[in-house]
Design a protein around this motif. Structure first.
Motif, PDB file in Angstrom:
ATOM      1  N   THR A  21       3.677  30.809  -5.560  1.00  0.00           N
ATOM      2  CA  THR A  21       4.336  30.336  -4.943  1.00  0.00           C
ATOM      3  C   THR A  21       5.078  29.573  -4.514  1.00  0.00           C
ATOM      4  N   PHE A  22       6.439  29.453  -4.320  1.00  0.00           N
ATOM      5  CA  PHE A  22       7.536  28.389  -5.065  1.00  0.00           C
ATOM      6  C   PHE A  22       6.730  26.853  -4.891  1.00  0.00           C
ATOM      7  N   PRO A  23       7.206  26.439  -5.263  1.00  0.00           N
ATOM      8  CA  PRO A  23       6.803  25.311  -5.674  1.00  0.00           C
ATOM      9  C   PRO A  23       7.488  23.884  -4.532  1.00  0.00           C
ATOM     10  N   PHE A  24       8.313  24.151  -3.863  1.00  0.00           N
ATOM     11  CA  PHE A  24       8.723  23.087  -3.003  1.00  0.00           C
ATOM     12  C   PHE A  24       8.628  22.930  -1.740  1.00  0.00           C
ATOM     13  N   TYR A  25       8.404  24.029  -1.022  1.00  0.00           N
ATOM     14  CA  TYR A  25       8.310  24.479   0.793  1.00  0.00           C
ATOM     15  C   TYR A  25       6.614  25.208   0.590  1.00  0.00           C
ATOM     16  N   TYR A  26       5.663  24.694   0.288  1.00  0.00           N
ATOM     17  CA  TYR A  26       4.551  25.503   0.423  1.00  0.00           C
ATOM     18  C   TYR A  26       2.785  24.121   0.535  1.00  0.00           C
ATOM     19  N   ASP A  27       2.114  24.974   1.230  1.00  0.00           N
ATOM     20  CA  ASP A  27       0.423  24.022   1.059  1.00  0.00           C
ATOM     21  C   ASP A  27       0.340  24.569  -0.359  1.00  0.00           C
ATOM     22  N   PRO A  28      -0.071  23.594  -1.164  1.00  0.00           N
ATOM     23  CA  PRO A  28      -1.288  24.444  -2.475  1.00  0.00           C
ATOM     24  C   PRO A  28      -2.377  24.457  -1.914  1.00  0.00           C
TER      25      PRO A  28
END
Length: 125
Positions: A21-28
């Motif tokens: 996933t994109f590391p800046f705008y997502y739920d881990p």
């Protein structure tokens, strides 16, 4: 020594992520959250190194914050675990037992950084 960290928490019922996933705008992903919690626990209780993160008023030396990260991985035996890393140096060291090594060890005598630092210092003189 391997830097591959196995989970202390039981993660058998948690499915692997389907994509990176994109590391800046997502739920881990839950596995990432657990790995981060385990790393935080290690940092709070470890005795492997002495570093003033600025969180304890009784620590000596200049407080220096640090950025840490985890990457969920699966080894060749199919075991799910994670790798841990940090930015810069930790207690004036770039290499530690628990964390993956840096791409470039700026403290190594003949590293790109040290060679170019000498050139810049010569220009400044």
């Amino acid at each position: 020594m391997t830097r591959f960290q196995t989970y202390h928490t039981d993660v058998k019922g948690i499915a692997l992520p389907k994509k990176f996933t994109f590391p800046f705008y997502y739920d881990p992903h839950p596995l990432v959250k657990i790995a981060a919690e385990e790393l935080q626990n290690y940092l709070q209780n470890q005795t492997d190194f002495e570093h003033n993160f600025g969180l304890d008023e009784y620590k000596t030396g200049t407080p220096v914050g640090k950025m840490f990260g985890v990457l969920v991985v699966q080894n060749t035996k199919g075991v799910i675990g994670y790798l841990a890393a940090f930015s810069g140096s930790l207690s004036d060291k770039s290499l530690t037992e628990k964390f993956v090594p840096p791409i470039c060890d700026i403290h190594a005598q003949h590293s790109f950084f040290k060679v170019e630092e000498q050139a810049l210092n010569a220009l400044n003189r």
